[in-house]
Design an enzyme around this catalytic site. Structure first.
Site, PDB file in Angstrom:
ATOM      1  N   ASP A 323       0.769  -1.058  -0.097  1.00 53.37           N
ATOM      2  CA  ASP A 323       0.014   0.169  -0.015  1.00 53.37           C
ATOM      3  C   ASP A 323       0.927   1.268   0.017  1.00 53.37           C
ATOM      4  O   ASP A 323       2.029   1.272   0.931  1.00 53.37           O
ATOM      5  CB  ASP A 323      -0.621  -0.021   1.091  1.00 53.37           C
ATOM      6  CG  ASP A 323      -1.769   1.122   1.329  1.00 53.37           C
ATOM      7  OD1 ASP A 323      -2.892   1.317   0.506  1.00 53.37           O
ATOM      8  OD2 ASP A 323      -1.611   2.005   2.235  1.00 53.37           O
ATOM      9  N   ASP A 594      -1.485  -0.220   6.440  1.00 49.12           N
ATOM     10  CA  ASP A 594      -1.413   0.684   7.808  1.00 49.12           C
ATOM     11  C   ASP A 594      -2.600   1.217   7.860  1.00 49.12           C
ATOM     12  O   ASP A 594      -2.911   1.541   9.270  1.00 49.12           O
ATOM     13  CB  ASP A 594      -0.341   1.794   7.864  1.00 49.12           C
ATOM     14  CG  ASP A 594      -0.638   3.096   6.775  1.00 49.12           C
ATOM     15  OD1 ASP A 594      -1.567   2.715   5.908  1.00 49.12           O
ATOM     16  OD2 ASP A 594       0.134   3.997   7.233  1.00 49.12           O
ATOM     17  N   ASP A 598      -6.645  -1.378   4.557  1.00 53.17           N
ATOM     18  CA  ASP A 598      -5.850  -2.630   4.375  1.00 53.17           C
ATOM     19  C   ASP A 598      -6.351  -3.945   4.941  1.00 53.17           C
ATOM     20  O   ASP A 598      -5.869  -4.897   4.513  1.00 53.17           O
ATOM     21  CB  ASP A 598      -4.527  -2.229   4.551  1.00 53.17           C
ATOM     22  CG  ASP A 598      -3.875  -0.929   3.963  1.00 53.17           C
ATOM     23  OD1 ASP A 598      -4.537  -1.107   2.603  1.00 53.17           O
ATOM     24  OD2 ASP A 598      -3.289  -0.253   4.251  1.00 53.17           O
TER      25      ASP A 598
END
Length: 856
Positions: A323, A594, A598
């Protein structure tokens, strides 16, 4: 929960909000505005489920056998390991529940609602559908809703979309039936858990609790079942197979001995000895110890292990899904480029001074921003100004703000009017989209085209571009619209979320290790491509956006994910789908992240890796590994440790296979040959004192093999012990067995007593087992080349085993206990020579294989 009432009634555009009675009825009918807690299994049900696992049943069986034999020590040890494994499994059973609790806490802020025409502050969990909610700068939105009024409203939706820049909001111009998906500017929707960074608005709540976008993530998270790893399944199969073989041989030996020698008690004892030699108690114990000690070692590298089985899977990772926001980047905006007066200036994090011609551009960028902002871009202006304009006259802390012209969908620019002094002219600063700022200024068509071209060029590098303008106004009254002000174009500012400085090197190490890096982000494609180029992701030109992804079937997606390393404008449900598509291609997926968005992908991936510092509770709870220092390089170190642990686990399991062959042979062959028994339960216990710590502690502490991170990842379906490796392990054991059986037969043939023959054979067996430990430290390097590798546990175990052997053989008490006789000097030489000779062929095989490998 008690509520607080404001002193005055409020009427918002004619809306009075729900009545208290109606709100209470809806709360009772639909439940609180929170995520439902996952229904946890009872402790008894969970424990019974764990006890039904084959490994646990085998441990219970082995422990019972030891207990019936009166060997209390081994029985206690085995039962203790059962409790350890149960405790670990019970902890994993609670992971989903903890993740949902973290989501529930995040989704229940305080809320300001309009009820009965009055403004009230209540607990977020008490918000119901139809409530009129006021959201202001710094508030978390309590539930999903449609905006009825908005003034200069911007919301940080990065928890849901991954986009680090806040998005503008606009009031709905017509009735809206359903709340759309998050992402993009000027939408009339606000979402539970997101943060208001600027302005104010009033929203009518349409969805609460599990029906919100945040709640859908919770549902996706709860619906994903954790997978057993290939290693766990393989160890289960191996354990079952060896258990069946051991029990079958146990029965055969007992019957053969009883029928041939007419002694059922000694036959049962022989059968039990064989079972003790073959029961695969080491396999589950070794796996548990390796994962526990491996987690401790990885924690020394600032990586917390939440799911032990992920350690071995990590070494097999083939794809790392990353990410962008907060993982590859720092999750903050930074000024990176300035354009003014026809000149461009690139800015680095170390820049602390500016050429004079750029002072004005930064000065008016700051004046167009709030003094104590929450917006990431305005924070970047303030921080850069404090660093580079500190000793200039371009910072104006004493000026008075007199008016704000808010940004609107029709004019993507905002203006702030300041008074330097009571009798001074107004100073106005504007910032916004370059085309909007150019429209506010009196520019020729050629000048406007030049500014647009410069802005496009800056944007192509992945920068967020803002235009800046200024004007002076001497009339006492300011005009009603900012379009009526005589603005002068000052310049353009390019901002970006900077990459973490350690990321490019870490990405390169991943490629060297044969791991493909894939970026999955909610940000724009241009920004994602810029970041991908900066950190070194391969083929950044190939991008699939969220819209394109929705149009692909599962089969089409599976075929394209193998060649695409960049996915932009992706929402949480799509991240989960992407991870599943990559897994469907046979890849072992590690996913880093984070944010709340996610969490489902983190849990679905074979290895979920969360950021510990910047990460949310949800991400940490759903992940298998947590980077305590948020350092991307820790991922590479974790992969290195995972590969080392798997390598050493394979060595330990090979040793276990090899060492049981001579033990089982010595229990079986004398019975079939009609010889005196060599091994009894007490001898097996002695050997276990060597085998257990050797195959767990000693092999676990082995340093990594040279070139470990230059190997490609092992195939996800590659077994821990291939048939070839099992065969070689058995051949190692068979060579030791051949030597000790030969010595036993020769001793009996020479007329030595069974006691002396047993002593000679057992001592040789122990020396052979110690040679097996040294030889299995590496299957590519010889014993002599590994002798200097640091491993203090190994030398303590081998030295201790040799010392205890000497005590047992030469101490009268233990001689009687073990039914041993004394060894003479020539006998000792025979034992040492026999143990060493038994594995010379394996050392020669290593040298030959290395020579063939170099020739290729």
């Amino acid at each position: 929960m008690a509520t607080s009432t404001a002193p005055a009634a409020v009427s918002i555009n004619g809306y009075q909000g729900l009545s208290e009675a109606e709100a209470a009825a809806r709360l009772k009918a639909h439940g609180p505005n929170e995520l439902p807690t996952a229904r946890a299994r009872s402790l008894v049900a969970t424990a019974l489920g764990i006890l039904s696992q084959p490994m646990i049943l085998l441990l219970l069986t082995a422990g019972t056998i030891y207990l019936l034999l009166g060997d209390l020590r081994d029985a206690i040890v085995l039962i203790s390991f059962i409790f350890v494994i149960i405790g670990i499994d019970l902890y994993q059973e609670r992971k989903t529940e903890h993740a949902l609790e973290a989501l529930r806490d995040l989704s229940s802020p305080r809320a300001v609602v309009i009820r009965d025409g009055r403004q009230r502050r209540i607990a977020g969990r008490e918000v119901v559908r139809g409530d009129l909610v006021m959201v202001s700068e710094g508030d978390r939105v309590p539930a999903d809703g449609v905006l009825l009024a908005a003034m200069n409203l911007s919301v940080d939706e990065s928890l849901l979309t991954g986009e680090s820049v806040s998005v503008r909001k606009a009031a709905a111009e017509a009735p809206v039936e359903t709340v759309g998906r998050p992402g993009g500017d000027d939408l009339p929707f606000v979402y539970s858990g997101t943060m208001v960074v600027q302005g104010q608005g009033y929203a009518e709540i349409r969805s609460t609790g599990a029906a919100t976008e945040l709640g859908k993530i919770g549902k996706a998270l709860r619906s994903i079942e954790p997978e057993a790893t290939n290693l766990q399944r393989e160890v289960n199969r191996l354990t079952r197979f060896l258990a069946v073989v051991g029990l079958a041989l146990c029965a055969i030996i007992a019957v053969v001995y009883a029928l041939s020698r007419h002694n059922w008690i000694d036959g049962l004892l022989s059968g039990i000895t064989t079972a003790m030699a073959l029961l695969p108690e080491e396999f589950p114990v070794v796996l548990t110890v390796f994962l526990a000690l491996g987690a401790w070692r990885i924690s020394q590298k600032r990586v917390l292990t939440r799911h032990g089985s992920a350690i071995e899977t990590l070494g097999a990772a083939t794809v790392l899904c990353v990410d962008k926001t907060g993982t590859l980047t720092q999750n903050r905006m930074q000024v990176q480029e300035l354009f003014s007066g026809g000149r461009t200036l690139e800015i680095s994090e170390q820049t602390d001074s500016l050429p004079e011609e750029f002072h004005e551009l930064l000065e008016y960028s700051i004046l167009a921003s709030k003094r104590n902002p929450l917006d990431p871009m305005e924070i970047a202006f303030q921080q850069f100004g404090a660093r580079s304009l500190a000793r200039t006259e371009h910072l104006h802390h004493a000026w008075e703000l007199v008016r704000e012209y808010p940004l609107s969908p029709r004019l993507l620019a905002m203006t702030r009017a300041w008074k330097p002094a009571p009798d001074a002219d107004f100073v106005l600063a504007a910032k916004g989209a370059p085309e909007a700022i150019a429209g506010l200024c009196t520019l020729s068509g050629e000048q406007t085209a030049s500014i647009a071209a410069t802005a496009a060029q800056m944007a192509s590098a992945g920068l967020r571009i803002l235009g800046v303008a200024e004007c002076r106004w001497s009339t006492p009254e300011l005009p009603a619209h900012q379009q009526d002000l005589p603005f002068r174009f000052v310049g353009l500012v390019g901002l970006a979320d900077p990459i973490r400085p350690e990321v490019p090197a870490a990405v390169e190490e991943c490629y060297q290790a044969g791991i493909r890096v894939v970026m999955i982000t909610g940000d724009y494609a241009g920004t994602a491509q810029s970041i991908a180029r900066q950190i070194g992701i391969h083929e950044p030109g190939k991008v699939i956006t969220g819209v394109e992804l929705d149009a692909l079937s599962d089969e089409e997606l599976r075929s394209r994910v193998g060649a695409t390393n960049l996915f932009a404008r992706v929402v949480p449900e799509q991240k989960l789908r992407l991870v599943n598509a990559i897994k469907a291609n046979g890849e072992v997926v590690a996913m880093t992240g984070d944010g709340v968005n996610d969490a489902p992908a983190l849990k679905s991936a074979q290895i979920g890796i969360a950021m510990g510092g910047r990460g949310t509770d949800v991400a940490r709870e759903a992940a298998d590994l947590v980077l305590l220092d948020d350092s991307f390089t820790s991922i590479v170190e974790a992969i290195h440790q995972g590969r080392r642990i798997f390598d050493n686990l394979r060595k330990a399991m090979s040793f276990v296979f090899a060492v049981h062959v001579p033990i089982a042979g010595l229990a079986l062959i004398p019975v079939l040959a009609g010889w005196p028994l060599v091994l009894m339960p007490v001898h097996i216990v002695f050997l276990e004192l060597i085998i257990d710590p050797a195959c767990s502690v000693a092999f676990e502490a082995e340093p990594a093999e040279p070139g470990l991170m230059r190997r490609p990842p092992r195939h996800p379906r590659e077994p821990l012990l291939s048939r070839g490796r099992i065969l070689l392990s058995c051949l190692q054991g068979a060579s030791v067995l051949a030597v000790v059986i030969l010595l036993f037969a020769i001793a009996l043939h020479r007329g030595e007593s069974s006691v002396d023959a047993r002593t000679l054979t057992f001592a040789t067996l122990v020396i052979g087992n110690l040679m097996l430990i040294l030889s299995n430290r590496s299957w590519s390097r010889t014993i002599l080349s590994t002798i200097r590798d640091p491993n203090p546990y190994l030398w303590w175990i081998t030295g201790g085993a040799f010392a205890v052997l000497v005590v047992v053989i030469f101490t009268p008490f233990f001689q009687a206990l073990f039914r041993f006789g004394p060894l003479h000097q020539f006998d000792i030489l025979i034992c040492l020579s026999g143990g060493i000779i038994s594995l010379i062929w394996f050392e020669a095989w290593k040298l030959l294989r290395n020579r063939v490998g170099r020739a290729r």
